[in-house]
Design a protein around this motif. Structure first.
Motif, short mmCIF file in Angstrom:
data_model
loop_
_atom_site.label_atom_id
_atom_site.label_comp_id
_atom_site.label_asym_id
_atom_site.label_seq_id
_atom_site.Cartn_x
_atom_site.Cartn_y
_atom_site.Cartn_z
N ALA A 86 0.12 -7.30 15.21
CA ALA A 86 1.54 -7.35 14.69
C ALA A 86 1.50 -8.32 13.51
N ASP A 87 0.69 -9.33 13.56
CA ASP A 87 0.84 -10.50 12.57
C ASP A 87 0.21 -9.82 11.24
N VAL A 88 -0.98 -8.98 11.50
CA VAL A 88 -1.51 -8.41 10.28
C VAL A 88 -0.51 -7.40 9.55
N GLN A 89 -0.03 -6.26 10.51
CA GLN A 89 0.85 -5.69 9.94
C GLN A 89 2.24 -6.14 9.29
N ALA A 90 2.59 -7.11 9.81
CA ALA A 90 3.70 -7.98 9.19
C ALA A 90 3.50 -8.53 7.79
N GLN A 91 2.09 -8.81 7.58
CA GLN A 91 1.65 -9.39 6.38
C GLN A 91 1.58 -8.24 5.24
N ILE A 92 1.13 -6.93 5.83
CA ILE A 92 1.07 -6.04 5.09
C ILE A 92 2.41 -5.26 4.57
N ASP A 93 3.27 -5.14 5.49
CA ASP A 93 4.41 -4.74 5.33
C ASP A 93 5.21 -5.69 4.26
N ALA A 94 5.33 -7.01 4.49
CA ALA A 94 5.67 -7.98 3.39
C ALA A 94 5.16 -7.75 2.27
N ALA A 95 4.04 -7.72 2.12
CA ALA A 95 3.26 -7.43 0.66
C ALA A 95 3.90 -6.10 0.02
N GLU A 96 4.00 -5.10 0.71
CA GLU A 96 4.28 -3.94 0.10
C GLU A 96 5.70 -3.74 -0.11
N SER A 97 6.48 -4.75 0.68
CA SER A 97 7.92 -4.97 0.21
C SER A 97 8.12 -5.54 -1.13
N ARG A 98 7.56 -6.79 -1.28
CA ARG A 98 7.58 -7.36 -2.37
C ARG A 98 7.10 -6.49 -3.81
N ARG A 99 5.87 -5.96 -3.45
CA ARG A 99 5.56 -4.96 -4.47
C ARG A 99 6.58 -4.05 -5.08
N ARG A 100 7.27 -3.56 -3.93
CA ARG A 100 8.26 -2.34 -4.20
C ARG A 100 9.50 -3.15 -5.17
N ARG A 101 9.71 -4.31 -4.54
CA ARG A 101 10.97 -4.95 -5.21
C ARG A 101 10.54 -5.37 -6.69
N LEU A 102 9.34 -5.79 -6.94
CA LEU A 102 9.01 -6.24 -8.27
C LEU A 102 8.46 -5.04 -9.29
N GLY A 103 8.46 -3.82 -8.72
CA GLY A 103 8.07 -2.54 -9.43
C GLY A 103 6.57 -2.64 -9.60
N LEU A 104 5.84 -3.29 -8.71
CA LEU A 104 4.42 -3.21 -8.95
C LEU A 104 3.81 -2.26 -8.13
N ALA A 105 4.55 -1.42 -7.47
CA ALA A 105 4.06 -0.28 -6.55
C ALA A 105 4.76 0.92 -6.64
N GLU A 106 4.38 2.08 -6.53
CA GLU A 106 4.90 3.31 -6.66
C GLU A 106 6.07 3.55 -5.70
N ASP A 107 7.23 3.79 -6.17
CA ASP A 107 8.08 4.08 -5.16
C ASP A 107 8.23 5.41 -4.39
N SER A 108 7.21 5.28 -3.32
CA SER A 108 7.04 6.60 -2.44
C SER A 108 8.18 6.31 -1.31
N ALA A 109 8.94 5.29 -1.30
CA ALA A 109 9.82 4.99 -0.18
C ALA A 109 11.00 4.19 -0.89
N ASP A 110 12.15 4.41 -0.15
CA ASP A 110 13.29 3.69 -0.62
C ASP A 110 13.05 2.47 -0.44
N PRO A 111 13.06 1.64 -1.50
CA PRO A 111 13.07 0.17 -1.18
C PRO A 111 14.12 -0.68 -0.19
N ASP A 112 14.90 0.21 0.11
CA ASP A 112 15.94 -0.63 1.11
C ASP A 112 15.53 -0.23 2.56
N THR A 113 14.43 0.72 2.60
CA THR A 113 14.06 1.17 3.94
C THR A 113 13.06 0.06 4.51
N PRO A 114 13.52 -0.44 5.73
CA PRO A 114 12.63 -1.61 6.51
C PRO A 114 11.49 -1.21 6.92
#
Length: 288
Positions: free
Chosen positions: A250-278
């Protein structure tokens, strides 16, 4: 005609730094450190990659005595090289985001690798790795400091760092523009919805442009997700899929999800999902 050298003291100091961008000096990159030394706010003995020779170079420029490297910033050592264990890598992209010279290549949930000739040995990719799959073995034998580095390598590293900073700045500006556009669109949609309340019949006759755009966006996202799912299945069938991506802690997954969320907010990742989706629960990541 006399040619005036308009380079500042900070420029001259920066020219003498190894450009590893390692932050061991206590500053976010070589240029801020050079500026701090020029202002007298930082010592000229805070660069471990430059070692004793680096201190001597700066002392000569500044007209100061040669002093020992400040041990609080680290020690002079053989230059290391980042090596990723692909059997452990989970494709989280955190090391790519940390590399100051774009020496790591890969994609989310795919194996990453280090381009050896571009790596400056800065160590910055090691701390963010959630599965400890990056090692930093020395690759220059007993050579340390500037004996383990060259001016050509320093110049190339500075150029890559500057290109990376310029790219990130453009991406941030684009992300801010998209966010502003979304806010404007949301405000317009809210105003239109408020207006349509007074005329429910006309609103029910035809969908608004906002709703049509939302439907189109959902369709595009769904198609992208389906393509990603099929691609993942094809890679897995060929035995080319990334390892250790399922049932991580769970700790590793939380880090990965948090990183991908930051990347989407900053526009550093492809928007393959809605940025508001948890983020998805551990072990059940959505394909990107």
């Amino acid at each position: 005609m006399t040619v005036t050298d308009i380079r500042t003291l900070a420029d001259r100091i920066e020219d003498l730094l190894p450009q590893t961008q390692c932050t061991k000096c206590g500053y976010p990159a070589c240029r801020p450190y050079a500026e701090a030394v020029a202002r007298g706010e930082a010592g000229y003995n805070q660069c471990p990659p430059g070692g004793a020779e680096g201190v001597a170079r700066l002392a000569a420029l500044l007209g100061q005595p040669v002093i020992p490297l400040n041990s609080a910033n680290g020690v002079e050592r053989p230059r290391p090289l980042a090596v990723i264990d692909e059997n452990i890598c989970i494709g989280c992209t955190l090391c790519m985001q940390a590399c100051p010279v774009d020496a790591i290549v890969g994609a989310p949930k795919h194996m990453h690798t280090v381009i050896a000739e571009l790596c400056t040995g800065c160590d910055l990719c090691v701390p963010p790795c959630p599965v400890d799959c990056i090692s930093m073995p020395p690759v220059t034998g007993e050579s340390t400091g500037w004996d383990a580095w060259s001016q050509r390598q320093a110049d190339a590293a500075r150029e890559r760092h500057e290109r990376r900073e310029a790219r990130l700045a453009r991406e941030r500006e684009a992300a801010e523009a998209r966010a502003a556009a979304r806010r404007t669109s949301s405000a317009a949609a809210a105003a239109e919805a408020e207006t349509s309340t007074a005329a429910p019949v006309s609103a029910s006759v035809a969908p608004t442009e906002a709703s049509e755009a939302a439907s189109k966006k959902r369709a595009i996202i769904q198609a992208a997700l389906e393509r990603a799912r099929k691609k993942k299945e094809e890679l897995a069938a060929k035995g080319q899929g990334p390892l250790n991506t399922e049932h991580v802690s769970a700790d590793v997954q939380a880090q990965i999800d948090a990183a991908e969320s930051r990347r989407r907010r900053l526009g550093l990742a492809e928007d393959s999902a809605d940025p508001d989706t948890p983020p998805s629960p551990a072990g059940t990541r959505n394909p990107r």
